[in-house]
Design an enzyme around this catalytic site. Structure first.
Site, mmCIF file in Angstrom:
data_model
loop_
_atom_site.group_PDB
_atom_site.id
_atom_site.type_symbol
_atom_site.label_atom_id
_atom_site.label_comp_id
_atom_site.label_asym_id
_atom_site.label_seq_id
_atom_site.Cartn_x
_atom_site.Cartn_y
_atom_site.Cartn_z
ATOM 1 N N GLY A 55 50.424 101.773 -24.088
ATOM 2 C CA GLY A 55 51.112 100.849 -24.994
ATOM 3 C C GLY A 55 50.567 100.855 -26.411
ATOM 4 N N GLU B 156 46.544 107.550 -15.928
ATOM 5 C CA GLU B 156 46.933 106.656 -17.015
ATOM 6 C C GLU B 156 45.752 105.758 -17.390
ATOM 7 O OE1 GLU B 156 51.388 106.164 -17.381
ATOM 8 O OE2 GLU B 156 50.713 104.561 -16.058
ATOM 9 N N GLY C 49 56.182 105.521 -21.229
ATOM 10 C CA GLY C 49 56.673 104.145 -21.281
ATOM 11 C C GLY C 49 57.509 103.897 -22.522
ATOM 12 N N GLU D 9 49.840 97.946 -14.666
ATOM 13 C CA GLU D 9 50.464 96.634 -14.889
ATOM 14 C C GLU D 9 50.699 95.910 -13.563
ATOM 15 O OE1 GLU D 9 53.518 98.107 -17.549
ATOM 16 O OE2 GLU D 9 51.933 98.506 -19.007
ATOM 17 N N SER E 161 50.676 106.175 -24.110
ATOM 18 C CA SER E 161 51.022 106.453 -25.510
ATOM 19 C C SER E 161 51.373 107.913 -25.775
ATOM 20 C CB SER E 161 49.901 105.976 -26.438
ATOM 21 O OG SER E 161 49.763 104.578 -26.283
ATOM 22 N N HIS F 205 50.603 101.298 -10.593
ATOM 23 C CA HIS F 205 50.614 101.226 -12.057
ATOM 24 C C HIS F 205 49.653 100.119 -12.506
ATOM 25 C CE1 HIS F 205 51.851 100.641 -16.186
ATOM 26 N NE2 HIS F 205 52.364 101.864 -16.129
ATOM 27 N N ASN G 294 59.376 105.729 -17.670
ATOM 28 C CA ASN G 294 59.089 104.426 -17.060
ATOM 29 C C ASN G 294 59.643 103.339 -17.980
ATOM 30 O OD1 ASN G 294 58.052 102.186 -15.825
ATOM 31 N ND2 ASN G 294 55.906 102.630 -16.277
ATOM 32 N N TRP G 295 60.816 102.853 -17.634
ATOM 33 C CA TRP G 295 61.493 101.885 -18.496
ATOM 34 C C TRP G 295 60.840 100.501 -18.464
ATOM 35 C CZ3 TRP G 295 67.491 102.821 -17.471
ATOM 36 C CH2 TRP G 295 67.838 104.071 -17.996
ATOM 37 N N LYS G 296 59.892 100.302 -17.553
ATOM 38 C CA LYS G 296 59.218 98.999 -17.427
ATOM 39 C C LYS G 296 60.267 97.881 -17.469
ATOM 40 C CE LYS G 296 54.999 100.913 -19.368
ATOM 41 N NZ LYS G 296 53.695 100.651 -19.932
#
Ligand code: PGA
Length: 246
Positions: A167, A161, A229, A93, A209, A91, A6-8
């Protein structure tokens, strides 16, 4: 095992995107892992449209709309046309930016309608001693899956998640035994929602993480793969991650 990178919004130019894609192709050809890259939407088609490799692509999100006069929206249809075969939905976010369980359920319908494989993210904000985090995850799963047909429910990939673990670093990630508890719980809820043995075929992934230092012990639990991520956007750490479980 499924690995979703997941390159965000970490990757913002095609040079970096191409370098990471080239490395992923190499890793995919050397292992039996399924590698899926989720680039930012504008970079998707440049990588995915002429892709002949074993690497697949995911949209990071899709619009809850059906298109038309919706400036700025990226629909499931557009993601499919750009070469995605998966789409992340729910997600944390995106949930933090306003996606309720109802919106997630709506997006899921659009994803399935365009033959993309949904990666449904669920996860609690914090742990507690009363087991409220379990009912929170149950509610996220049920509200998304219950409106779907039995056939569509069986097409979904689940990514657990926990928000508190996203993160951070490997040291602050989930403990393997806590991950086992949660994946078993998710499997129990899925068994209630899907007929017969079909729920046992739904992949349950973990994200939060995952780094080269903890992927192996987490892979020893009951998960079918990982949603990664920050450690997926650095060539050296992504290579190490894949090598450590391949
Ligand atoms: P992280 O992100 O690996 O940077 O914790 C995982 C995710 O949010 O998908």
């Amino acid at each position: 095992m499924i690995i979703i990178a997941n390159w965000k919004a970490y990757v913002e130019d095609s040079k970096k995107a191409k370098a990471l894609f080239a490395e992923s192709k190499k890793l995919a050809s050397l292992s039996a892992l399924t590698i899926v890259i989720a680039p930012p939407a504008p970079l998707l088609s440049g990588l995915a449209l002429r892709n002949r490799s074993r690497v697949s692509f995911a949209a990071q999100d899709v619009s809850a709309t059906l298109g038309g006069a919706q400036t700025g929206e990226v629909t499931a249809a557009a993601c499919a046309a750009a070469g995605a075969s998966y789409a992340i939905v729910g997600h944390s976010e995106r949930r933090a930016a306003g996606d309720s369980n109802a919106v997630v359920a709506e997006k899921l319908v659009h994803i399935l309608a365009h033959d993309l494989t949904p990666i449904l993210c669920v996860g609690e904000r914090a742990r507690d001693n009363e087991g409220l985090y379990l009912s929170f995850v149950r509610e996220e799963l049920t509200s998304a899956l219950a409106p779907l047909s039995a056939e569509d429910r069986a097409r979904v990939i689940i990514a657990y998640e926990p928000i508190w673990a996203i993160g951070k670093t490997a040291e602050q990630s989930i403990e393997p035994h806590d991950l086992v508890e949660m994946t078993l719980y998710i499997r129990k809820v899925l068994a209630e929602l899907l007929p017969g043995k079909s729920s046992t075929r739904v992949p349950v992934l973990y994200g939060g993480s995952v780094e080269p230092g903890n992927i192996r012990e987490l892979a020893g639990s009951t998960v079918d793969g990982f949603l990664i991520g920050h450690a997926s956007v650095d060539k050296a750490s992504f290579t190490a991650l894949v090598r450590n479980i391949a």
